[in-house]
Motif scaffolding. Structure first.
Motif, short mmCIF file in Angstrom:
data_model
loop_
_atom_site.label_atom_id
_atom_site.label_comp_id
_atom_site.label_asym_id
_atom_site.label_seq_id
_atom_site.Cartn_x
_atom_site.Cartn_y
_atom_site.Cartn_z
N PHE A 14 58.93 59.71 34.78
CA PHE A 14 59.32 60.56 33.39
C PHE A 14 60.92 60.45 33.56
CE2 PHE A 14 55.35 62.85 34.24
CZ PHE A 14 54.68 62.18 33.44
N LEU A 17 62.72 60.91 37.08
CA LEU A 17 61.61 61.56 37.97
C LEU A 17 60.38 60.64 38.32
CD1 LEU A 17 60.77 64.42 39.04
CD2 LEU A 17 59.41 64.76 37.24
N ALA A 19 57.31 60.87 39.40
CA ALA A 19 56.22 61.93 39.21
C ALA A 19 55.28 61.45 40.14
CB ALA A 19 55.74 62.17 37.79
N PRO A 38 51.97 70.82 46.82
CA PRO A 38 52.78 72.21 46.03
C PRO A 38 52.71 71.70 44.69
CG PRO A 38 54.01 70.64 47.58
CD PRO A 38 52.67 70.27 47.85
N ASN A 39 53.30 72.61 44.02
CA ASN A 39 53.28 72.75 42.40
C ASN A 39 54.39 71.51 42.11
OD1 ASN A 39 51.36 74.47 41.26
ND2 ASN A 39 53.13 76.18 41.54
N GLY A 40 54.14 70.96 41.33
CA GLY A 40 55.18 69.56 40.89
C GLY A 40 54.98 68.36 41.70
N ALA A 41 53.85 68.22 42.71
CA ALA A 41 53.75 67.31 43.50
C ALA A 41 53.24 66.15 42.92
CB ALA A 41 52.62 67.70 44.72
N GLY A 42 52.83 66.10 41.74
CA GLY A 42 52.29 65.02 40.83
C GLY A 42 50.65 64.74 40.74
N LYS A 43 49.87 65.80 41.22
CA LYS A 43 48.67 65.81 41.22
C LYS A 43 48.00 65.56 39.86
CE LYS A 43 48.08 69.85 43.11
NZ LYS A 43 49.58 70.35 42.95
N THR A 44 48.36 66.34 38.95
CA THR A 44 47.83 66.25 37.51
C THR A 44 48.15 64.98 36.75
OG1 THR A 44 47.73 68.63 37.15
CG2 THR A 44 47.73 67.30 35.06
N THR A 45 49.42 64.49 37.07
CA THR A 45 49.95 63.40 36.47
C THR A 45 49.10 62.18 37.14
OG1 THR A 45 52.11 64.26 36.44
CG2 THR A 45 51.78 61.73 36.22
N1 LIG Z 1 54.96 64.64 30.36
C1 LIG Z 1 55.78 64.79 31.28
N2 LIG Z 1 56.96 64.71 30.89
C2 LIG Z 1 57.98 64.85 31.78
N3 LIG Z 1 57.65 65.10 33.11
C3 LIG Z 1 56.48 65.63 33.53
C4 LIG Z 1 55.38 65.32 32.54
N4 LIG Z 1 54.35 65.75 33.19
C5 LIG Z 1 54.56 66.19 34.29
N5 LIG Z 1 56.02 66.18 34.66
C6 LIG Z 1 56.69 66.45 35.68
O1 LIG Z 1 55.97 65.52 36.94
C7 LIG Z 1 56.06 66.55 38.06
C8 LIG Z 1 54.65 66.33 38.48
O2 LIG Z 1 53.91 67.34 37.37
P1 LIG Z 1 52.46 67.50 37.87
O3 LIG Z 1 51.65 66.13 37.80
O4 LIG Z 1 52.00 68.36 36.64
O5 LIG Z 1 52.21 68.29 39.18
P2 LIG Z 1 50.80 69.12 39.92
O6 LIG Z 1 49.81 68.85 39.19
O7 LIG Z 1 51.25 68.73 41.37
O8 LIG Z 1 51.72 70.44 39.85
C9 LIG Z 1 56.70 67.77 37.71
O9 LIG Z 1 57.93 67.74 38.10
C10 LIG Z 1 56.44 67.82 36.19
O10 LIG Z 1 57.44 68.91 35.73
#
Ligand SMILES: Nc1ncnc2c1ncn2[C@@H]1O[C@H](COP(=O)(O)OP(=O)(O)O)[C@@H](O)[C@H]1O
Ligand SMILES: [Mg+2]
Length: 248
Positions: A14, A17, A19, A38-45
Motif C-alpha cells: 500500500f 508499506l 503489507a 502482532p497487529n499490523g503484521a499483514g495477516k488480514t491482508t
Molecule cells: N487497504 C489498506 N490501505 C492501506 N494500508 C492498509 C490497508 N489494509 C491494511 N493496511 C495496512 O497494512 C498493514 C497490515 O494490516 P493487516 O493485514 O490488517 O494486519 P493484521 O491483520 O495482521 O493486523 C497495516 O499496517 C495496515 O495499516
C-alpha cells in the motif's frame, strides 16, 4: 501430493508499506493451520489476497494446483475456497435455517427470484445436517439478529459450509465472542470435515495451542516462523516479535 491451497511469493504494498512480502504458505488437505502475529503484521491482508478480495503485486495462489491468482472472489468460492462473511447483521430477521437453505440454493445456481425450490426436501435436510453438525439446530429457527454474538459467528460458518468448501479461511472467528464462548466456537471448528483444509487467524495462544496443528507467524508482512504450536512458542524471534510485544 498437491496442496489444497498454496501461496508462492505473495506480495502486496500500500504505497510504500510492504503489507505482505513474499509469503509462501502451503495448506494440505485436512490442515488445521493458525496464522498469528502482532497487529499490523499483514495477516488480514494476506487472507484477502487468498480470497481474491485484494490483487497481489507479485506471487501466485494455487487451489488444488490450479493457478487462481487472477480469479474473482465468486470464481474462487465456486472452486471450493470458502470464507465467512458477516452476514448475520445484514439479514437480522432471517432465521439461520432460511439463511443456510438460501446459501444452498445459491450454490446450486438458483436465483433469488425462484425461492420455491428452497423448500425442497433435500435442501432442507442438508441445511439441518450442516446446522446439526455445528450444534446449532436449537437456534436454527430463531432470527439471526436475536442470537448471541458467538452463535452468530457459528451461523456464518454454517453459511460458508453451505458452499461445500474444501478450504476454509477464517479471520479471527472468535473476535468479539465472550471468553467462555470462544472455546465452544473452536470446538465447533473441530467438527468440520477431516479433509477440509482450515486456515484461521487467532490472537489467543491458548486457542492456537489447543486447536492448531501447524502455526505460521507473520511479522512486518513476512513469515517469521512456522512449525507446531510448541515449536513457534519456543522460538526466540517469535517471542520477541509477538509474545513479547503482547505482554508489553
Ligand atoms: N487497504 C489498506 N490501505 C492501506 N494500508 C492498509 C490497508 N489494509 C491494511 N493496511 C495496512 O497494512 C498493514 C497490515 O494490516 P493487516 O493485514 O490488517 O494486519 P493484521 O491483520 O495482521 O493486523 C497495516 O499496517 C495496515 O495499516
Ligand atoms: Mg487482521
Amino acid at each position: 501430493m498437491t496442496a489444497a491451497l498454496a501461496s508462492e511469493g505473495l506480495s502486496v504494498s500500500f504505497g510504500s508499506l510492504h503489507a505482505v512480502s513474499g509469503v509462501d504458505l502451503v495448506l494440505p488437505a485436512g490442515a488445521r493451520h493458525a496464522l498469528i502475529g502482532p497487529n499490523g503484521a499483514g495477516k488480514t491482508t494476506f487472507v484477502s489476497l487468498l480470497t481474491g478480495a485484494l490483487a497481489p503485486d507479485r506471487g501466485r495462489v494455487r487451489l488444488h494446483g490450479e493457478d487462481i491468482t487472477r480469479a474473482s472472489v465468486p470464481a474462487r468460492v465456486k472452486r471450493g475456497l470458502g470464507r465467512t462473511f458477516q452476514v448475520t447483521s445484514l439479514f437480522p430477521e432471517m432465521t439461520a435455517f432460511e439463511a443456510v437453505a438460501l446459501a444452498l440454493a445459491e450454490r446450486d445456481g438458483l436465483t433469488w427470484r425462484c425461492l420455491r425450490p428452497l423448500a425442497r426436501r433435500g435442501r432442507r435436510d442438508e441445511a439441518a445436517e450442516i446446522l446439526g453438525r455445528l450444534g446449532a439446530l436449537p437456534q436454527a429457527g430463531r432470527p439471526l439478529g436475536t442470537l448471541a454474538y458467538g452463535q452468530q459467528r457459528v451461523m456464518e460458518i454454517a453459511l460458508a459450509l453451505a458452499g461445500r468448501p474444501r478450504v476454509l479461511l477464517l479471520d479471527e472467528p472468535a473476535a468479539g465472542v465472550p471468553a467462555g464462548e470462544s472455546t465452544r466456537l473452536f470446538e465447533v471448528l473441530e467438527t468440520l470435515p477431516a479433509d477440509l483444509a482450515l486456515l484461521f487467524i487467532e490472537h489467543d495462544m491458548h486457542l492456537v495451542r489447543r486447536f492448531a496443528r501447524t502455526v505460521t507467524v507473520m511479522a512486518g508482512g513476512a513469515v517469521l516462523a512456522e512449525g507446531s504450536p510448541a515449536e513457534v512458542a519456543a522460538d526466540p524471534a517469535v517471542r520477541e516479535a509477538y509474545l513479547g510485544r503482547r505482554r508489553a
